[in-house]
Design a protein around this motif. Structure first.
Motif, short mmCIF file in Angstrom:
data_model
loop_
_atom_site.label_atom_id
_atom_site.label_comp_id
_atom_site.label_asym_id
_atom_site.label_seq_id
_atom_site.Cartn_x
_atom_site.Cartn_y
_atom_site.Cartn_z
N VAL A 78 0.83 -1.09 0.04
CA VAL A 78 -0.07 -0.12 0.02
C VAL A 78 1.11 1.34 -0.15
O VAL A 78 1.76 1.54 1.08
CB VAL A 78 -0.97 -0.01 1.31
N PHE A 79 0.74 2.01 -1.04
CA PHE A 79 1.79 3.38 -1.43
C PHE A 79 0.97 4.28 -0.96
O PHE A 79 -0.02 4.78 -1.84
CB PHE A 79 2.36 3.14 -2.56
N PRO A 80 1.13 5.13 -0.04
CA PRO A 80 0.46 6.63 0.12
C PRO A 80 0.76 7.43 -1.16
O PRO A 80 1.86 7.26 -1.87
CB PRO A 80 0.89 7.31 1.35
N PHE A 81 -0.43 8.26 -1.36
CA PHE A 81 -0.21 9.18 -2.65
C PHE A 81 0.82 10.29 -1.99
O PHE A 81 0.83 10.73 -0.96
CB PHE A 81 -1.59 10.02 -2.65
N PRO A 82 1.88 10.55 -2.84
CA PRO A 82 2.82 11.41 -2.31
C PRO A 82 2.31 13.02 -2.29
O PRO A 82 1.60 13.26 -3.20
CB PRO A 82 4.12 11.35 -3.56
N GLN A 83 2.84 13.70 -1.27
CA GLN A 83 2.55 15.12 -0.98
C GLN A 83 2.74 15.91 -2.42
O GLN A 83 2.04 16.62 -2.50
CB GLN A 83 3.33 15.46 0.04
N ASN A 84 4.08 15.59 -2.85
CA ASN A 84 4.42 16.72 -4.05
C ASN A 84 4.87 15.43 -4.90
O ASN A 84 6.17 15.05 -4.81
CB ASN A 84 5.43 17.69 -3.61
N ALA A 85 4.36 15.45 -6.33
CA ALA A 85 4.75 14.41 -7.35
C ALA A 85 6.09 14.73 -7.67
O ALA A 85 6.54 13.75 -8.22
CB ALA A 85 3.60 14.07 -8.36
N ALA A 86 6.30 16.11 -7.78
CA ALA A 86 7.32 16.52 -8.44
C ALA A 86 8.72 16.05 -7.69
O ALA A 86 9.64 15.89 -8.13
CB ALA A 86 7.70 17.87 -8.62
N GLN A 87 8.52 15.86 -6.38
CA GLN A 87 9.77 15.50 -5.35
C GLN A 87 10.04 14.22 -5.49
O GLN A 87 11.09 13.84 -5.57
CB GLN A 87 9.08 15.97 -3.98
N ASN A 88 8.92 13.27 -5.64
CA ASN A 88 9.17 11.89 -5.77
C ASN A 88 8.37 11.38 -6.78
O ASN A 88 7.44 10.72 -6.69
CB ASN A 88 8.54 11.42 -4.47
N LYS A 89 9.12 11.40 -8.06
CA LYS A 89 8.78 10.94 -9.42
C LYS A 89 8.59 9.47 -9.23
O LYS A 89 7.98 8.69 -10.11
CB LYS A 89 9.79 11.48 -10.63
N SER A 90 9.46 8.59 -8.64
CA SER A 90 9.56 7.28 -8.55
C SER A 90 8.32 6.49 -7.95
O SER A 90 7.93 5.55 -8.60
CB SER A 90 10.59 6.72 -7.82
N SER A 91 7.54 7.50 -6.95
CA SER A 91 6.42 6.90 -6.44
C SER A 91 5.02 7.36 -7.29
O SER A 91 3.90 6.82 -6.88
CB SER A 91 6.35 7.10 -5.03
N TYR A 92 5.47 7.85 -8.24
CA TYR A 92 4.24 8.46 -9.12
C TYR A 92 3.73 7.40 -10.16
O TYR A 92 4.60 7.04 -10.97
CB TYR A 92 4.61 9.84 -9.71
N ASP A 93 2.68 6.89 -10.03
CA ASP A 93 2.14 5.96 -10.66
C ASP A 93 0.85 6.55 -11.58
O ASP A 93 -0.10 6.95 -11.02
CB ASP A 93 1.61 5.03 -9.70
N PRO A 94 1.09 6.68 -12.94
CA PRO A 94 0.33 7.19 -13.77
C PRO A 94 -1.04 6.34 -13.96
O PRO A 94 -2.04 6.97 -14.15
CB PRO A 94 0.97 7.38 -15.40
N LEU A 95 -1.03 5.03 -13.93
CA LEU A 95 -2.08 4.30 -13.78
C LEU A 95 -3.23 4.64 -12.67
O LEU A 95 -4.30 4.79 -12.60
CB LEU A 95 -1.89 2.70 -13.87
N LEU A 96 -2.27 4.98 -11.30
CA LEU A 96 -3.03 5.34 -10.23
C LEU A 96 -3.75 6.61 -10.38
O LEU A 96 -4.87 6.74 -10.05
CB LEU A 96 -2.13 5.18 -8.96
N MET A 97 -2.88 7.37 -10.95
CA MET A 97 -3.38 8.92 -11.20
C MET A 97 -4.72 8.83 -12.00
O MET A 97 -5.87 9.34 -11.73
CB MET A 97 -2.28 9.67 -11.70
N GLU A 98 -4.70 8.17 -13.22
CA GLU A 98 -5.69 7.93 -14.05
C GLU A 98 -6.98 7.31 -13.33
O GLU A 98 -8.20 7.97 -13.47
CB GLU A 98 -5.25 7.12 -15.32
N ARG A 99 -6.71 6.31 -12.78
CA ARG A 99 -7.82 5.83 -11.99
C ARG A 99 -8.34 6.64 -10.92
O ARG A 99 -9.68 6.81 -10.81
CB ARG A 99 -7.35 4.61 -11.21
N MET A 100 -7.72 7.43 -10.23
CA MET A 100 -8.09 8.57 -9.47
C MET A 100 -9.02 9.42 -9.90
O MET A 100 -10.02 9.69 -9.57
CB MET A 100 -7.00 9.41 -8.54
N VAL A 101 -8.47 9.93 -11.29
CA VAL A 101 -9.25 11.03 -11.94
C VAL A 101 -10.45 10.31 -12.38
O VAL A 101 -11.86 10.79 -12.44
CB VAL A 101 -8.61 11.57 -13.18
N ARG A 102 -10.75 9.09 -12.93
CA ARG A 102 -11.98 8.49 -13.25
C ARG A 102 -12.99 8.22 -11.91
O ARG A 102 -14.11 8.31 -12.25
CB ARG A 102 -11.59 7.13 -13.75
#
Length: 154
Positions: A30-54
């Motif tokens: 379980v990975f928490p959503f990063p506070q600032n995506a620019a700071q931690n690009k490695s934990s940024y998951d585009p599929l997760l972001m897309e799913r969250m937007v949907r």
């Protein structure tokens, strides 16, 4: 003294959970959503972001539908309220009309009965007057006869 011990134990539990919480989340993947995506690009998951937007769009759509349903429900309740008020007014008017008819009928019947009773009482008064005259005449006839007999016997 007991309250202080409970607070101390609670604080120890809170500290333990804080220290091990991230480890537990990583174990369960379980990975928490990063506070600032620019700071931690490695934990940024585009599929997760897309799913969250949907999911957010779905929730927004549901909220819009709920608002429409509430507006429709309010309109329907207003219609039902108006229909009920109209029906109660109709029933009330119908009952008032029927009570007025019954009242008129009862008044007419009581008037007829009263007139009929008055006619009967007048008839009985006439009959009693005739009977009184007859009995008075008979009384005087008998009295005259008795007086005549008394006079003759004397």
């Amino acid at each position: 003294m007991g309250d202080a011990q409970v607070k101390t134990e609670q604080m120890e539990i809170v500290d333990y959970v804080k220290n091990h919480f991230i480890e537990w989340m990583e174990e369960k993947h379980v990975f928490p959503f990063p506070q600032n995506a620019a700071q931690n690009k490695s934990s940024y998951d585009p599929l997760l972001m897309e799913r969250m937007v949907r999911v957010e769009e779905g929730i927004k759509h549901q909220n819009e539908n709920l608002e429409k349903m509430m507006i429709q429900s309010d309109k329907r309740f207003a219609e039902v309220n108006e229909n009920m008020n109209r029906r109660f007014e109709e029933v009330n008017e119908n009952m008032n009309r029927r009570f007025a008819e019954v009242n008129e009928t009862m008044d007419r019947r009581f008037t007829e009965v009263n007139e009929n009773m008055n006619g009967r009482f007048e008839f009985m008064d006439k009959r009693f007057n005739r009977l009184y005259l007859f009995l008075t005449g008979a009384f005087f006839a008998v009295l005259t006869g008795i007086v005549t007999l008394l006079i003759q016997s004397v």
